[in-house]
Design a protein around this motif. Structure first.
Motif, PDB file in Angstrom:
ATOM      1  N   THR A   1       3.657 -18.965  -4.537  1.00 60.90           N
ATOM      2  CA  THR A   1       2.852 -19.879  -3.902  1.00 60.90           C
ATOM      3  C   THR A   1       1.324 -20.315  -4.713  1.00 60.90           C
ATOM      4  O   THR A   1       0.703 -20.945  -4.015  1.00 60.90           O
TER       5      THR A   1
ATOM      6  N   GLN B   1      14.503 -13.151  -2.783  1.00 62.35           N
ATOM      7  CA  GLN B   1      13.300 -13.454  -3.640  1.00 62.35           C
ATOM      8  C   GLN B   1      12.323 -14.244  -2.795  1.00 62.35           C
ATOM      9  O   GLN B   1      12.724 -14.804  -1.856  1.00 62.35           O
TER      10      GLN B   1
ATOM     11  N   SER C   1      16.752 -21.861   0.194  1.00 60.92           N
ATOM     12  CA  SER C   1      16.347 -21.630  -1.065  1.00 60.92           C
ATOM     13  C   SER C   1      15.166 -22.130  -1.648  1.00 60.92           C
ATOM     14  O   SER C   1      14.306 -22.739  -0.862  1.00 60.92           O
ATOM     15  N   LEU C   2      14.634 -21.168  -2.606  1.00 61.46           N
ATOM     16  CA  LEU C   2      13.247 -21.481  -3.060  1.00 61.46           C
ATOM     17  C   LEU C   2      12.994 -22.890  -3.474  1.00 61.46           C
ATOM     18  O   LEU C   2      11.890 -23.631  -3.249  1.00 61.46           O
ATOM     19  N   GLU C   3      13.855 -23.513  -4.054  1.00 60.93           N
ATOM     20  CA  GLU C   3      13.832 -24.929  -4.309  1.00 60.93           C
ATOM     21  C   GLU C   3      13.590 -26.018  -3.303  1.00 60.93           C
ATOM     22  O   GLU C   3      12.862 -26.873  -3.287  1.00 60.93           O
TER      23      GLU C   3
ATOM     24  N   PRO D   1       8.761 -16.887  -2.383  1.00 60.27           N
ATOM     25  CA  PRO D   1       8.196 -18.120  -3.060  1.00 60.27           C
ATOM     26  C   PRO D   1       7.036 -17.816  -4.205  1.00 60.27           C
ATOM     27  O   PRO D   1       6.418 -17.033  -3.533  1.00 60.27           O
TER      28      PRO D   1
ATOM     29  N   TRP E   1      15.345 -12.272   2.889  1.00 60.03           N
ATOM     30  CA  TRP E   1      15.063 -12.852   1.575  1.00 60.03           C
ATOM     31  C   TRP E   1      14.999 -11.757   0.497  1.00 60.03           C
ATOM     32  O   TRP E   1      14.993 -10.664   0.579  1.00 60.03           O
TER      33      TRP E   1
END
Length: 361
Positions: free
Chosen positions: A164, A160, A132-134, A162, A158
């Motif tokens: 950055t 979504q 997950s992005l989190e 990240p 993927w």
């Protein structure tokens, strides 16, 4: 001649229309009286082909003006080294997200250049999902964050990307470039071997933000992005045939309605096969978690090795090519890149249902 139902992972299926056009132009390209393989890469005829490929890719992917498109050799594997050699400076750290064998190989090459860190991984769960992005903790001072957007061996992708900030996001998109719309401006570098969605093996596309191109005379000349940017990717003899076929595939992609239409077709193709898996009551077991499933590589197992061997043998006899899983994990895999027709995916799903029905008798 009947075309094979080709589910190979790469080199992969090419559009039949592209192959027919290449066949028609095989002995006389651009009224030169020569095959494209015989043209000088410095000739006006080849320069036209070369520049057309770059311009068409820019159009299809809406690549901003502050990016260079380079057509290189060495495959994505060479980019595993070129990225850190050009971007990983002394005192900096390169961050990697591990989602499969290819991201792991990219990390190993970067370790030879400088300091690295793994900031997220699904390795302990057999690469069955995208973190997950989190869970991705980007170091604000990192040289870059590297990801692999689609994982051919494990069938994850993927959904979504990240955010950055000032840290360049680097993506190996070898197996899903041009399969759906991507905001190129979110990335510092996108690189991709051509042999899955773009054309034959032999040419590698690198889309790089211009501010990341630095003329470092300490690097070997051909490993320096600046060398290729200054020479329009013609510093040395390029893979002329592969670039020609790349240009034809890009023309074909435009004729299909562009990336948006291709994405719609791809989502439908993958749904056809995933439905056969999900409706099998566990006879077929998908490797990837549903929220991480790839639209390019559908990976699955059967309940026993005996059933898998029989499935693959009968599928081969029925005319399906390339359904064996990667040698490192076994199982089954259907690679359904842009050029794989929807009809072939439907035929595979029908075969899967028929095999299940007969096997359980």
């Amino acid at each position: 001649m009947k075309r094979a139902r080709n589910f190979n992972a790469g080199p992969a299926a090419l559009p039949e229309e592209v192959l027919k056009r290449a066949q028609n132009e095989w002995l006389n390209i651009e009224d030169s009286g020569m095959s494209v393989m015989e043209l000088s890469h410095r000739s006006a005829q080849f320069e036209k082909i070369h520049n057309h490929a770059i311009a068409t890719l820019k159009e299809l992917m809406s690549i901003p003006e502050n990016y260079e498109v380079l057509l290189l050799q060495g495959g994505a594997s060479l980019q595993f080294s070129m990225v850190p050699l050009n971007l990983l400076k002394e005192g900096k750290r390169a961050d990697y997200v591990l989602t499969g064998a290819w991201s792991d190989k990219a990390l190993k090459e970067a370790k030879k250049v400088g300091e690295t860190a793994v900031v997220a991984s699904s390795k302990e769960e057999k690469y069955s999902f995208i973190p997950s992005l989190e869970d991705i903790k980007v170091n604000e001072d990192a040289a870059y964050l590297h990801i692999t957007s689609n994982n051919t061996i494990y069938g994850t992708q993927w959904k979504q990307f990240p955010e950055t900030g000032n840290v360049p996001l680097i993506a190996d998109m070898s197996s899903d470039i041009l399969s759906e719309k991507v905001d190129v401006s979110k990335f510092g570098i996108i690189y991709a071997g051509a042999q899955k969605n773009l054309g034959p093996s032999g040419v590698t596309v690198v889309i790089i933000r211009k501010d990341l191109i630095e003329d470092n005379d300490q690097l070997p000349t051909v490993l320096n992005y600046a060398t290729h940017a200054k020479n329009n990717s013609l510093y040395n003899t390029p893979p002329t045939l592969a670039i020609y076929l790349l240009s034809l595939v890009l023309d074909w992609a435009k004729e299909q309605g562009g990336v948006e239409k291709i994405a719609e077709i791809n989502h439908n193709k993958s749904k056809i096969i995933y439905d056969a898996i999900d409706e099998s009551n566990g006879f077929y077991k998908g490797h990837a978690r549903p929220d991480s499933r790839s639209h390019m590589n559908v990976t699955f197992n059967l309940q026993t090795e005996e059933a898998e061997k029989q499935f693959l043998a009968e599928a081969k006899a029925a005319g399906f090519v390339g359904l064996n899983g990667h040698r490192s994990i076994g199982g089954c895999r259907a690679s359904i890149y842009n050029a794989v027709p929807t009809a072939h995916c439907q035929e595979l799903a029908d075969f899967m249902r028929e095999f299940q029905k007969n096997y359980q008798k």
